[in-house]
Design a protein around this motif. Structure first.
Motif, PDB file in Angstrom:
ATOM      1  N   ALA A 126      11.014   7.503  -5.414  1.00  0.00           N
ATOM      2  CA  ALA A 126       9.929   7.370  -4.446  1.00  0.00           C
ATOM      3  C   ALA A 126       9.914   8.625  -3.577  1.00  0.00           C
ATOM      4  CB  ALA A 126      10.164   6.139  -3.589  1.00  0.00           C
ATOM      5  N   ALA A 127       8.726   9.044  -3.160  1.00  0.00           N
ATOM      6  CA  ALA A 127       8.632  10.240  -2.311  1.00  0.00           C
ATOM      7  C   ALA A 127       7.437  10.110  -1.371  1.00  0.00           C
ATOM      8  CB  ALA A 127       8.475  11.487  -3.189  1.00  0.00           C
ATOM      9  N   ASN A 131       1.275  17.047   0.306  1.00  0.00           N
ATOM     10  CA  ASN A 131       0.034  17.714  -0.088  1.00  0.00           C
ATOM     11  C   ASN A 131      -1.143  16.830   0.332  1.00  0.00           C
ATOM     12  OD1 ASN A 131      -2.227  18.515  -1.635  1.00  0.00           O
ATOM     13  ND2 ASN A 131      -0.877  19.501  -3.120  1.00  0.00           N
ATOM     14  N   PRO A 132      -2.077  17.367   1.139  1.00  0.00           N
ATOM     15  CA  PRO A 132      -3.157  16.510   1.659  1.00  0.00           C
ATOM     16  C   PRO A 132      -4.094  15.975   0.575  1.00  0.00           C
ATOM     17  CG  PRO A 132      -3.459  18.816   2.317  1.00  0.00           C
ATOM     18  CD  PRO A 132      -2.113  18.730   1.657  1.00  0.00           C
ATOM     19  N   HIS A 133      -4.021  16.547  -0.638  1.00  0.00           N
ATOM     20  CA  HIS A 133      -4.858  16.026  -1.730  1.00  0.00           C
ATOM     21  C   HIS A 133      -4.252  14.788  -2.374  1.00  0.00           C
ATOM     22  CE1 HIS A 133      -7.467  19.451  -1.456  1.00  0.00           C
ATOM     23  NE2 HIS A 133      -6.439  20.272  -1.571  1.00  0.00           N
ATOM     24  N   PHE A 134      -3.004  14.490  -2.051  1.00  0.00           N
ATOM     25  CA  PHE A 134      -2.320  13.355  -2.677  1.00  0.00           C
ATOM     26  C   PHE A 134      -2.677  12.055  -1.948  1.00  0.00           C
ATOM     27  CE2 PHE A 134       1.678  15.714  -4.497  1.00  0.00           C
ATOM     28  CZ  PHE A 134       0.847  16.557  -5.213  1.00  0.00           C
ATOM     29  N   ALA A 135      -2.517  10.937  -2.690  1.00  0.00           N
ATOM     30  CA  ALA A 135      -2.720   9.618  -2.078  1.00  0.00           C
ATOM     31  C   ALA A 135      -1.551   8.719  -2.458  1.00  0.00           C
ATOM     32  CB  ALA A 135      -4.020   9.010  -2.596  1.00  0.00           C
ATOM     33  N   ALA A 136      -1.300   7.715  -1.617  1.00  0.00           N
ATOM     34  CA  ALA A 136      -0.261   6.731  -1.963  1.00  0.00           C
ATOM     35  C   ALA A 136      -0.656   6.093  -3.285  1.00  0.00           C
ATOM     36  CB  ALA A 136      -0.153   5.682  -0.864  1.00  0.00           C
ATOM     37  N   GLY A 137       0.304   5.986  -4.192  1.00  0.00           N
ATOM     38  CA  GLY A 137       0.011   5.424  -5.519  1.00  0.00           C
ATOM     39  C   GLY A 137      -0.018   6.485  -6.606  1.00  0.00           C
ATOM     40  N   ASP A 138      -0.055   7.767  -6.209  1.00  0.00           N
ATOM     41  CA  ASP A 138      -0.051   8.850  -7.197  1.00  0.00           C
ATOM     42  C   ASP A 138       1.320   9.003  -7.848  1.00  0.00           C
ATOM     43  OD1 ASP A 138      -2.657   9.544  -6.686  1.00  0.00           O
ATOM     44  OD2 ASP A 138      -2.199  11.356  -5.515  1.00  0.00           O
ATOM     45  N   ILE A 139       1.317   9.584  -9.051  1.00  0.00           N
ATOM     46  CA  ILE A 139       2.572  10.006  -9.682  1.00  0.00           C
ATOM     47  C   ILE A 139       2.591  11.522  -9.669  1.00  0.00           C
ATOM     48  CG2 ILE A 139       3.895  10.105 -11.839  1.00  0.00           C
ATOM     49  CD1 ILE A 139       2.663   7.403 -12.605  1.00  0.00           C
ATOM     50  N   MET A 140       3.647  12.095  -9.105  1.00  0.00           N
ATOM     51  CA  MET A 140       3.794  13.563  -9.137  1.00  0.00           C
ATOM     52  C   MET A 140       4.926  13.933 -10.097  1.00  0.00           C
ATOM     53  SD  MET A 140       4.680  16.307  -6.098  1.00  0.00           S
ATOM     54  CE  MET A 140       6.445  16.492  -6.333  1.00  0.00           C
ATOM     55  N   VAL A 246       4.533   8.605  -5.411  1.00  0.00           N
ATOM     56  CA  VAL A 246       4.111   8.913  -4.034  1.00  0.00           C
ATOM     57  C   VAL A 246       3.783   7.592  -3.332  1.00  0.00           C
ATOM     58  CG1 VAL A 246       2.443  10.162  -2.590  1.00  0.00           C
ATOM     59  CG2 VAL A 246       3.234  11.170  -4.761  1.00  0.00           C
ATOM     60  N   THR A 247       4.671   7.194  -2.429  1.00  0.00           N
ATOM     61  CA  THR A 247       4.527   5.865  -1.815  1.00  0.00           C
ATOM     62  C   THR A 247       3.779   5.916  -0.481  1.00  0.00           C
ATOM     63  OG1 THR A 247       6.693   6.163  -0.822  1.00  0.00           O
ATOM     64  CG2 THR A 247       6.606   4.932  -2.884  1.00  0.00           C
ATOM     65  N   ASN A 248       3.662   7.111   0.076  1.00  0.00           N
ATOM     66  CA  ASN A 248       2.976   7.281   1.369  1.00  0.00           C
ATOM     67  C   ASN A 248       2.637   8.763   1.487  1.00  0.00           C
ATOM     68  OD1 ASN A 248       6.089   7.200   1.631  1.00  0.00           O
ATOM     69  ND2 ASN A 248       5.473   8.476   3.358  1.00  0.00           N
ATOM     70  N   VAL A 249       1.655   9.072   2.308  1.00  0.00           N
ATOM     71  CA  VAL A 249       1.323  10.490   2.501  1.00  0.00           C
ATOM     72  C   VAL A 249       1.508  10.819   3.977  1.00  0.00           C
ATOM     73  CG1 VAL A 249      -0.487  12.236   2.350  1.00  0.00           C
ATOM     74  CG2 VAL A 249      -0.221  10.575   0.518  1.00  0.00           C
ATOM     75  N   ASN A 250       2.239  11.906   4.221  1.00  0.00           N
ATOM     76  CA  ASN A 250       2.564  12.301   5.598  1.00  0.00           C
ATOM     77  C   ASN A 250       1.763  13.553   5.965  1.00  0.00           C
ATOM     78  OD1 ASN A 250       4.527  10.300   5.409  1.00  0.00           O
ATOM     79  ND2 ASN A 250       6.098  11.745   4.772  1.00  0.00           N
ATOM     80  N   LEU A 251       0.855  13.395   6.894  1.00  0.00           N
ATOM     81  CA  LEU A 251       0.084  14.549   7.363  1.00  0.00           C
ATOM     82  C   LEU A 251       0.445  14.767   8.825  1.00  0.00           C
ATOM     83  CD1 LEU A 251      -3.316  13.602   5.680  1.00  0.00           C
ATOM     84  CD2 LEU A 251      -1.545  15.154   4.828  1.00  0.00           C
ATOM     85  N   GLU A 262       7.094  -0.938   3.085  1.00  0.00           N
ATOM     86  CA  GLU A 262       5.851  -0.388   2.514  1.00  0.00           C
ATOM     87  C   GLU A 262       6.160   0.519   1.331  1.00  0.00           C
ATOM     88  OE1 GLU A 262       3.954   0.042   6.847  1.00  0.00           O
ATOM     89  OE2 GLU A 262       3.517   1.715   5.514  1.00  0.00           O
ATOM     90  N   VAL A 263       7.218   1.333   1.496  1.00  0.00           N
ATOM     91  CA  VAL A 263       7.612   2.252   0.423  1.00  0.00           C
ATOM     92  C   VAL A 263       7.924   1.452  -0.846  1.00  0.00           C
ATOM     93  CG1 VAL A 263       9.475   3.806  -0.326  1.00  0.00           C
ATOM     94  CG2 VAL A 263       8.402   4.138   1.908  1.00  0.00           C
TER      95      VAL A 263
END
Ligand code: HPA
Length: 298
Positions: A126-127, A131-140, A246-251, A262-263
């Motif tokens: 989990a990470a 990157n602001p283009h990423f969303a929770a639920g993505d696979i990187m 990608v479990t969450n996005v940190n901006l 949540e993670v």
């Protein structure tokens, strides 16, 4: 200086080599099974083992020198069996530096699984997205890393039986495997992200200022694992692919609090996609991709 010459230096790596041998002997006595691939499952991703044709499931605590996982969302079994009809060994649960263990201790299973004969290593973790283009639920798919953990699992007295003391890291994330993963994802219509993973010790999450710094350093995702395992994997000659869920996005300018619950919950929603991708990748890996069958492949 004089004392150092008189008193022989105790070599902790001698103990490490011994530990690997003892664990491997124990496992070989218990099960006659040659895995092609080793898989490490991360937070909320333990269900992958449920899709396997299981041959044996061995609790971590009965294996000599193995640690016990102390983290919510992690089981603690070494599972042998077939996934996508390929022989695999799966760590259902893993160890983290933030649990208080040393880097050598948390990476011991990587050495053991390689000694059992596996050539490919898949690491899932989990990470937090940076990157602001990423969303929770993505696979990187991890293409490279920054080790921000302040330690290195190879930092000790040299022992050539463990592998190269100064492993080359320009291709720690195997390009051939990444190509197979991309082809599999394309056919399965699973969108992928690619990027750089920065590893921190945790367990506290990042502040907005740290988040900004990591983004400025060139990272796309941040997590608390993976990098020690990849460094050791490189030393022992695994071919490695890493999936970060990608479990969450940190901006940094609109940072949202994130909880471990949540993670775990988001990782569980990513799991079916990740499993399909893992299975399809395994199906497509050919023997010629294996270590030793390619000139210069290590
Ligand atoms: N930071 C560090 N590790 C993580 C995160 C995060 O935001 N999300 C999941 N693992």
């Amino acid at each position: 200086m004089i004392l150092a010459q008189i008193i022989p230096r105790k070599n902790p790596m001698r103990g490490l080599y011994q530990s690997i041998q003892e664990a491997v002997e124990f496992l070989r006595r218990r099960i006659d099974f040659q895995p092609e691939a080793a898989i490490i499952l991360g937070t909320g991703l333990g269900g992958v083992a449920e899709r396997m044709e299981i041959v044996d499931r061995i609790p971590f605590h009965v294996i000599p020198h193995f640690l016990e996982s102390t983290v919510e969302g992690h089981k603690g079994d070494l599972v042998f069996g077939r996934l996508a009809n390929r022989p695999v060994v799966v760590m259902q649960g893993r160890f983290h530096y933030y649990e208080g263990y040393s880097m050598q201790q948390i990476t011991l299973p990587v050495r053991i699984m390689r000694s059992l004969g596996a050539d490919f290593l898949f690491v899932n973790s989990a990470a937090g997205g940076l990157n602001p283009h990423f969303a929770a639920g993505d696979i990187m798919v991890v293409t490279d890393h920054i080790n921000f953990m302040g330690g290195n699992p190879l930092r000790t007295v040299a022992d050539s039986r463990l592998g190269d003391r100064f492993p080359e890291m320009s291709a720690a994330y195997d390009k051939e495997m990444m190509r197979v993963v991309s082809d599999a994802a394309m056919d399965l219509k699973i969108p992928l992200r690619f990027g750089v993973y920065v590893a921190v010790t945790g367990p506290s999450l990042e502040t907005p200022a740290e988040t900004r710094m990591f983004r400025m350093l060139g990272a796309d995702a941040v997590g608390m694992s993976t990098v020690p395992e990849v460094i050791v994997a490189r030393q022992v000659g695994f071919r490695t692919a890493v999936f970060a869920a990608v479990t969450n996005v940190n901006l940094p300018d609109c940072m949202q609090p994130v909880s471990v619950q949540e993670v775990i919950a988001t990782a569980m929603t990513i799991e079916p996609k990740l499993l399909a991708l893992l299975e399809e990748t395994l199906r497509r890996l050919t023997i010629s991709d294996r270590v030793g069958n390619k000139p210069g492949a290590q």
